[in-house]
Design an enzyme around this catalytic site. Structure first.
Site, short mmCIF file in Angstrom:
data_model
loop_
_atom_site.label_atom_id
_atom_site.label_comp_id
_atom_site.label_asym_id
_atom_site.label_seq_id
_atom_site.Cartn_x
_atom_site.Cartn_y
_atom_site.Cartn_z
N ARG A 98 4.62 15.17 27.94
CA ARG A 98 5.06 14.62 29.36
C ARG A 98 6.42 14.68 29.42
O ARG A 98 7.28 14.06 28.52
CB ARG A 98 4.54 13.17 29.38
CG ARG A 98 4.94 12.44 30.74
CD ARG A 98 6.32 11.82 30.55
NE ARG A 98 6.29 10.69 31.87
CZ ARG A 98 7.25 10.15 32.13
NH1 ARG A 98 8.63 10.29 30.98
NH2 ARG A 98 7.37 9.29 33.15
N LEU A 99 7.05 15.56 30.30
CA LEU A 99 8.51 15.77 30.37
C LEU A 99 9.06 14.87 31.36
O LEU A 99 8.60 14.74 32.44
CB LEU A 99 8.54 17.33 30.92
CG LEU A 99 7.93 18.44 30.38
CD1 LEU A 99 8.28 19.55 31.05
CD2 LEU A 99 8.41 18.42 28.92
N ASP A 100 9.97 13.75 30.80
CA ASP A 100 10.58 13.02 31.81
C ASP A 100 11.50 13.47 32.76
O ASP A 100 12.35 14.33 32.62
CB ASP A 100 11.46 11.94 30.83
CG ASP A 100 11.93 10.73 31.34
OD1 ASP A 100 11.41 10.05 31.84
OD2 ASP A 100 13.27 10.69 31.46
N GLU A 137 6.98 14.24 34.74
CA GLU A 137 7.17 13.05 36.00
C GLU A 137 8.37 13.73 36.78
O GLU A 137 9.29 13.92 36.38
CB GLU A 137 7.87 12.03 34.95
CG GLU A 137 8.30 10.78 35.90
CD GLU A 137 9.24 10.06 35.48
OE1 GLU A 137 9.76 8.64 35.83
OE2 GLU A 137 10.07 10.49 34.59
N GLY A 177 8.52 -2.21 33.85
CA GLY A 177 9.98 -2.31 33.26
C GLY A 177 11.13 -2.12 33.94
O GLY A 177 11.98 -2.81 33.83
#
Length: 628
Positions: free
Chosen positions: A259-261, A294, A391
C-alpha cells in the site's frame, strides 16, 4: 539479488553502499572477526561495493562519510540499537519458509484488515500479531495490512515517520520475527500487505540525504516540506533506491502486496511515472503481488494501464467514508464540507466507486476527481474507519464511539456487502472501546514542536478555537497517548462487544461464501436511496439476487416494489440476515419484514436486513438495472 545493503555469503559479506560519490566513504565493522575500518572504493552508478572476508550475519557496522560521525547504512536490514546506532548484518536466506505452495486470494476476494503492530496487542510486537492471526482467520478477512514498520526514532510511532526504510523496527522485533508473522499468515490462508512510505522521511534520524544529497528537491513541495526527487537531476539513483526497497519487501519477507502512502505527494513529471515503474518491478520480482495507492484525487489513471496510467490494482477511495460519516454523524468541517450527508449521496458513491468525478470541491476550491465508469468496482478500497480517519481526529474517536450501536450495525452491513473491496481497522469488528490517537517519541528538541503543531492543526475547528480547548488534545509525546490506543482484547467477551463480533463474522462468512457479495468486476454498482432515511443495494449472480436494505436515520420504511424489483410471480424471497437478531443486538428491536407484499421492510430504528430472491427455472433473473 539486492542492489543496496549487505549480502552475506559462506566466507564473508558484500557491502553495497548507496552513495552519490561526492564524499569519501569508509566502512566500520564494530564487531565480529573482521572488525576494523575499510575504505570503500569509488562508486559505480551510485553503488560503492566491497567484499569483506569473515564478515557475517550478526556483525554490527556503519559508515563514515569523509571524517564525519558514524552513520547507519541507509539500506540497513536491522537497527538493534535504534536509528542512530550501528546497523546489523542480516542473512535473509537463513529463515526457513513453509509457504512454498501459497498463492494468495484473488483481488475480488480481498477483505483487508489494517492494523498497527505496536497497539494491536499488549506485546506491541510482530510475535504479538502472529499470535492473534487465528482471530483474523476466524473473523473472515483475507488480507492483513500492516501499517508501516520501517524503523523510526524512539520506541513508539504511528509509522509514517520511518527513516530506516529497509529495517523492520526493532521496537516490534527482529526481521525473522516479521518473516515468521508472514509465514504463519500464509499458513492460515491470510495474505499480508505492507504499508510503505516513499513521499517523505521522518524528522529524526533521516541520514539518507547525507549519502545521497539529491534525495530531496526544492523543485516541488509537499505537506512535509521538500519533495522526494523523482524527476530532477540525480533522480535515477533515488528511484532505484526506493524501487529496490519495495522489491526487497517482496523477496525477503514474502509480502503479497504494498500500500503506497500518499501517492499524490510523489511528484514526477518524467515520461514514466515512478509509481508505475515501481509496480512493474515489484510484480516481476516474485509471485503475483498487488499494489494499492492512497490518493485523495479520485484519478482513474491510478488504476488504468492506458496511456500514462499507473496500472495499480486498487485505490483507497475515501468518498465512501466521508459520505457515511456526514450521513450518520453530521460532520461538516474540513473535507466533510464537500458532502451533504444524504442517503442519495451514499447511493451514488456505491454506484460509481467515488462521489467526486470532476465536480468543484469547496474544500479544495478546485475541480476534484475523474470519471470512474471504466473501473471495475473491486478496485475501490473503502472503509467506515481507518488509521487516518480515526487518528486525525483530535481525540482519536472511532465512528462507533459517536453513533449508536444500531447505526453501527447498519453501516457495517453496507460496508461488508458493498461491491468494492472493504477495509476494516483493527478492533472495529467488536466495536473496540479504545481510541486510536496520534503518538510519537521524538527527541526532546523535536517533541514539543510536534505537540504544539498537533494542537495548532485544530485551531480552525469550532470546538478548538480556544487555547484551553486545544490543550485538552492528547499530547502525542506522552506515553499515555500511545497506551490508550492499545486494543483491549479481553473486552471481546463482554456481551455488547461479542454481539458486534458475531455480526461481523456472519457478514464476512456470507460475503466469502456468496459470489454475488464478493468484490465485483462490474463497472458500476447498483444502489438507490428511496428516501432520505434508507438505502437499497442490489447484488446479483446467476438466478439469485441479494438485497441489502438499510434504514440509517430513525425509523424508516422501504417497499421494494417499484424501487428495484421485478414483479415476476416466480420470485421466491428469503430473509437471510437482520442486524436486529438477538445474536447481534443486546436489545433487539426487530424490523418488520413482509416478504409477500413488495417485499417491504419497516425499521423502528436504524438497521439493515439482507434478502435473497430467486426465480425458479431461470438463469439470470433479477439482473435488470436499478433506477438511479
Amino acid at each position: 539479488m539486492n542492489t543496496f545493503g549487505v549480502l552475506p555469503d559462506a566466507r564473508g559479506a558484500t557491502f553495497r553502499l548507496l552513495t552519490a560519490g561526492r564524499r569519501a566513504a569508509s566502512l566500520v565493522l564494530h564487531s565480529g572477526t573482521a572488525r576494523g575500518r575499510y575504505v570503500m572504493p569509488p562508486p559505480c552508478e551510485g553503488v560503492s561495493e566491497l567484499w569483506i572476508e569473515g564478515a557475517a550475519a550478526g556483525d554490527r557496522y556503519g559508515y563514515r562519510l569523509d571524517s564525519g560521525p558514524p552513520r547507519p547504512d541507509p539500506a540497513s536490514r536491522f537497527q538493534p540499537e535504534g536509528v542512530h546506532g550501528p546497523s546489523q548484518i542480516v542473512d535473509p536466506a537463513a529463515f526457513s519458509w513453509s509457504d512454498r505452495a501459497w498463492r494468495g486470494p484473488s483481488l475480488c476476494d480481498l477483505i483487508v484488515y489494517e492494523l498497527h503492530v505496536g497497539t494491536f496487542t499488549t506485546q506491541g510486537s510482530f510475535i504479538g500479531v502472529r499470535d492473534r492471526l487465528e482471530h483474523l482467520r476466524d473473523l473472515g478477512v483475507t488480507a492483513v495490512e500492516l501499517m508501516p514498520v520501517a524503523d523510526f526514532a524512539g520506541s513508539r510511532s504511528w509509522g509514517y515517520d520511518g527513516v530506516a526504510l529497509y529495517a523492520p523496527s526493532r521496537a516490534y522485533g527482529t526481521p525473522d520475527a516479521l518473516r515468521a508473522l508472514v509465514d504463519r499468515a500464509h499458513a492460515l490462508g491470510l495474505a499480508v500487505i505492507l504499508d510503505v512510505v516513499y513521499n517523505h522521511l521522518g524528522p529524526e534520524g533521516a541520514y539518507l540525504p547525507e549519502f545521497n544529497p539529491g534525495h530531496l528537491t526544492d523543485r516541488h513541495t509537499t505537506p512535509w516540506g521538500r519533495a522526494v526527487n523523482l524527476d530532477g537531476p540525480d533522480a535515477d539513483l533515488v528511484r532505484r533506491f526506493l524501487i529496490d526497497n519495495a522489491v526487497h519487501w517482496i523477496r525477503e519477507y514474502h509480502v503479497d502486496g504494498l500500500r503506497l502512502d500518499a501517492t499524490h505527494a510523489l511528484v514526477d513529471g518524467g515520461p514514466v511515472h515512478f509509481v508505475r515503474e515501481l509496480a512493474e518491478q515489484v510484480r516481476s520480482a516474485h509471485r503475483p503481488v498487488f499494489v494499492h495507492a492512497e490518493d485523495h484525487r479520485n484519478l482513474t489513471a491510478i488504476v488504468s494501464s492506458a496511456g500514462d496510467g499507473w496500472a495499480l490494482d486498487g485505490i483507497w477511495a475515501d468518498d465512501f467514508h466521508h459520505a457515511v460519516r456526514t450521513l450518520v454523524c453530521g460532520d461538516s468541517h474540513g473535507y466533510y464540507a464537500d458532502f451533504s450527508g444524504t442517503t442519495g449521496e451514499l447511493a451514488r458513491t456505491l454506484r460509481q466507486g467515488w462521489l467526486y468525478t470532476g465536480e468543484h470541491s469547496h474544500h479544495l476550491d478546485m475541480a476534484r476527481g475523474s470519471d470512474p465508469s471504466g473501473v471495475p468496482m473491486f478496485r475501490f478500497v473503502v472503509c467506515a474507519q481507518n488509521h487516518d480517519q480515526i487518528g486525525n481526529r483530535a481525540f482519536g474517536e472511532r465512528l462507533h464511539h459517536q453513533v449508536d450501536a444500531a447505526t453501527w450495525r447498519a453501516v457495517s452491513t453496507i460496508l461488508l456487502t458493498a461491491p468494492m473491496t472493504p477495509l476494516l481497522f483493527m478492533g472495529q469488528e467488536w466495536a473496540a472501546s479504545t481510541p486510536f490517537q496520534f503518538f510519537t517519541d521524538l527527541e526532546p528538541a523535536l517533541g514539543p514542536l510536534v505537540t504544539a503543531g498537533r494542537r495548532r492543526e485544530f485551531r480552525d475547528f469550532p470546538a478548538f478555537q480556544l487555547e484551553e480547548a486545544r490543550q485538552r488534545i492528547p499530547d502525542p509525546q506522552a506515553e499515555s497517548t500511545f497506551a490508550a490506543s492499545r486494543l483491549r482484547w479481553e473486552e471481546r467477551a463482554e456481551p455488547r462487544h461479542a454481539a458486534v463480533l458475531a455480526l461481523y463474522r456472519a457478514l464476512l462468512r456470507l460475503r466469502r461464501s456468496t459470489p454475488a457479495l464478493s468484490g465485483s468486476t462490474a463497472l458500476t454498482g447498483e444502489a438507490v436511496a428511496p428516501d432520505d432515511r434508507s438505502l437499497v443495494v442490489r447484488r446479483a449472480w446467476g438466478p439469485e439476487t441479494w438485497w441489502i436494505v438499510a434504514g440509517l436515520r430513525d425509523a424508516a420504511e422501504v417497499t421494494l416494489r417499484g424501487v428495484a424489483v421485478s414483479p415476476d410471480a416466480r420470485a421466491r424471497w428469503e430473509l437471510v440476515l437482520t442486524t436486529e437478531d438477538a445474536r447481534f443486538a443486546a436489545d433487539p428491536v426487530p424490523a418488520v419484514v413482509d416478504l409477500a407484499s413488495g417485499p417491504a421492510v419497516r425499521f423502528e430504528r436504524p438497521g439493515a436486513v439482507i434478502l435473497r430472491s430467486a426465480l425458479t427455472g431461470a438463469s439470470g433473473g433479477g439482473r435488470e438495472p436499478m433506477p438511479a
